[in-house]
Design an enzyme around this catalytic site. Structure first.
Site, short mmCIF file in Angstrom:
data_model
loop_
_atom_site.label_atom_id
_atom_site.label_comp_id
_atom_site.label_asym_id
_atom_site.label_seq_id
_atom_site.Cartn_x
_atom_site.Cartn_y
_atom_site.Cartn_z
N HIS A 193 51.43 35.06 39.30
CA HIS A 193 51.83 36.38 39.77
C HIS A 193 52.20 36.24 41.25
CE1 HIS A 193 49.04 38.21 36.52
NE2 HIS A 193 50.29 38.36 36.14
N GLU A 230 54.09 42.79 34.22
CA GLU A 230 52.69 42.48 34.55
C GLU A 230 52.14 43.41 35.62
OE1 GLU A 230 50.85 39.29 33.53
OE2 GLU A 230 52.30 39.11 31.92
N CYS A 269 43.52 40.92 42.70
CA CYS A 269 43.73 41.01 41.25
C CYS A 269 42.83 42.07 40.62
CB CYS A 269 43.39 39.69 40.55
SG CYS A 269 44.37 38.30 41.08
O1 SUG Z 1 46.33 36.99 33.61
N1 SUG Z 1 43.23 35.38 33.89
C1 SUG Z 1 44.15 36.39 34.37
C2 SUG Z 1 44.08 36.49 35.88
C3 SUG Z 1 44.90 37.64 36.40
C4 SUG Z 1 45.05 37.61 37.88
N2 SUG Z 1 45.81 38.71 38.32
C5 SUG Z 1 46.61 38.77 39.41
N3 SUG Z 1 47.05 37.70 40.00
N4 SUG Z 1 47.00 39.92 39.82
C6 SUG Z 1 45.58 36.06 33.92
O2 SUG Z 1 45.93 34.89 33.92
C7 SUG Z 1 42.04 34.12 32.18
C8 SUG Z 1 41.40 34.35 30.84
C9 SUG Z 1 40.75 33.13 30.27
O3 SUG Z 1 41.21 32.02 30.47
O4 SUG Z 1 39.74 33.31 29.56
C10 SUG Z 1 42.96 35.26 32.59
O5 SUG Z 1 43.42 36.00 31.76
#
Ligand code: SUG
Length: 441
Positions: free
Chosen positions: A245, A173, A364
């Site tokens: 994460h 990731e 993020c």
């Molecule tokens: O992968 N949300 C992302 C958020 C990523 C956050 N990144 C870090 N912590 N670095 C994920 O979960 C939500 C999409 C939705 O529900 O439509 C989403 O993909």
């Protein structure tokens, strides 16, 4: 000529929506099926990028990916015209349709893992795009990320690896599970890879997205000095509390490393080993947040540590946090202590609520890199934000992004062209030529 930290943020795309696609991401589930505001989302993201520029830190930008991804829907068996593909996906599987429309590439911390040249034994900067195996809507990002990285970073100065082949054991990731500690950006540092699972299965309520095998593969292919490379396992409690994460429960910039007491398994012992390897250097701030001061669930809800910590022009550090932090007295009290006892003297708050509602905080949204002057010169300048580019992007967003998008709107065939027209305009602004599939067909 610049050297040091710079960040690439994902420009938030016109199909930003709340589909609730990320199991284990509390905000994504909580806000599932709410109405989004893509225009506001993109402007909020841009405003955060402008803040970094005002602080003298150059800001790069990644273009949104092609959404809907009709090539993904074709791999799932749908065929015919663009409208046919979307129409039949809408009837047969709204989940597949929603996945094809996700604007999740905005969270650039998951785009790739970066190792600066000073840490790599072949003295070249290494970048590996994340395969994002764990979530189907994110897995489809890897190929375009690889292409885009090649457009931005010249191969003479940056080694761009292919994403690791996606398998259950090799789940990656990107930078969201990677930390770097060093006395100053351009000095050799310590790299810490954080993983959720050693094997393909582990008994958790939620998915452990990063596998140890993938982290080890990256550390090796980036030619890191293994004496200066560490692998920490996420604490199950952290994952089960919604830290899908690691960048929600720990962060590091230069000589400051902040982590929650319950972020890692066997934390005391492992952190001590990292500390020992830094012995010769002075002035390191290893800051542990105790569960009594800030319980894990408050840390996860506030996104306090999903912040950007940057060295500012006065030599101190600025902490760029989401405004949500202000809702928690525990966080506010901790910040008072931080200001008195660490180099972090300046606090800034950013309103990125549209992204936060999908579980994406300030950290993020950005892919952090560290470059020397020569490397900075070998980044495609078209992808670096400047006042003229900001104006053009603001105009495009204001004129053509929707200010409401409901999940049922994803079934509307009009949205396909609307989204592609915006992406086509972006390629003109960024002078990339044809990079999206719809431009090549
Ligand atoms: O992968 N949300 C992302 C958020 C990523 C956050 N990144 C870090 N912590 N670095 C994920 O979960 C939500 C999409 C939705 O529900 O439509 C989403 O993909």
């Amino acid at each position: 000529m610049y050297q040091g930290e710079l960040n690439f943020d994902g420009l938030i795309g016109p199909t930003h929506n709340y589909s609730g696609l990320s199991e284990g991401n509390i905000a994504s589930s909580k806000n599932s099926k709410k109405t989004s505001n893509p225009k506001k989302a993109a402007l909020q993201g841009l405003k955060k990028m402008k803040l970094l520029i005002e602080m003298g830190i150059p800001q790069g930008i990644f273009l949104p990916h092609e959404r809907p991804s009709l090539s993904f829907l074709r791999t799932q068996g749908f065929s015919g015209s663009d409208a046919d593909i979307v129409g039949s996906a809408a009837k047969i599987s709204s989940l597949l349709l929603n996945q094809s429309y996700s604007a999740s590439s905005m969270w650039a911390a998951n785009a790739a893992t970066f190792s600066p040249s000073v840490d790599c034994q072949d003295a070249i900067a290494h970048i590996t795009p994340a395969n994002l195996f764990s979530m189907q809507h994110r897995r489809i990002e890897a190929n375009f990320t690889y292409q885009q990285l090649n457009l931005i970073f010249k191969s003479s100065h940056f080694k761009i690896h292919k994403p690791i082949k996606s398998t259950d054991l090799m789940s990656d990731e990107g930078a969201a599970n990677h930390l770097r500690i060093t006395n100053s950006h351009l000095k050799k540092g310590i790299q810490v890879f954080v993983y959720g699972r050693d094997t393909s299965k582990e008994s958790l309520n939620f998915v452990a997205r990063q596998s140890r095998a993938a982290s080890e593969y990256i550390a090796n292919s980036h030619k890191l000095d293994m004496k200066q490379t560490f692998f920490l396992k996420q604490n199950m409690k952290a994952i089960n509390s919604g830290s899908f994460h690691n960048d929600i429960v720990s962060l590091a910039t230069e000589n400051v490393f902040i982590f929650h007491e319950e972020a890692f398994e066997d934390s005391k012992h492992k952190i001590q080993k990292i500390k020992n390897s830094l012995k010769a250097q002075e002035d390191n701030f290893f800051i542990e947040i105790s569960k009594n001061d800030i319980p894990l669930d408050i840390l996860v809800n506030s996104y306090l540590l999903n912040s950007q910590l940057v060295r500012n022009s006065s030599g101190d550090m600025t902490f760029i946090m989401p405004t949500e932090v202000n809702n928690y007295s525990e966080c506010k009290e901790w910040l008072v202590w931080i200001k008195e006892n660490t180099p972090i003297k300046d606090f800034k708050y950013v309103d990125i609520k549209q992204s936060m509602m999908n579980g994406g905080g300030p950290a993020c949204l950005r892919f952090k890199i560290v470059v020397n002057k020569d490397e900075f010169n070998n980044i495609n300048p078209n992808f670096l934000l400047n006042p003229d580019l900001i104006k053009r992007l603001e105009a495009l967003i204001n004129n053509s992004y929707r200010d409401t998008l409901e999940i049922k709107d994803l079934t509307d065939p009009e949205l396909i062209n609307e989204s592609y027209t915006i992406l086509d305009n972006l390629t003109q602004i960024f002078k990339t030529g044809s990079i999206y599939n719809f431009q090549k067909e």
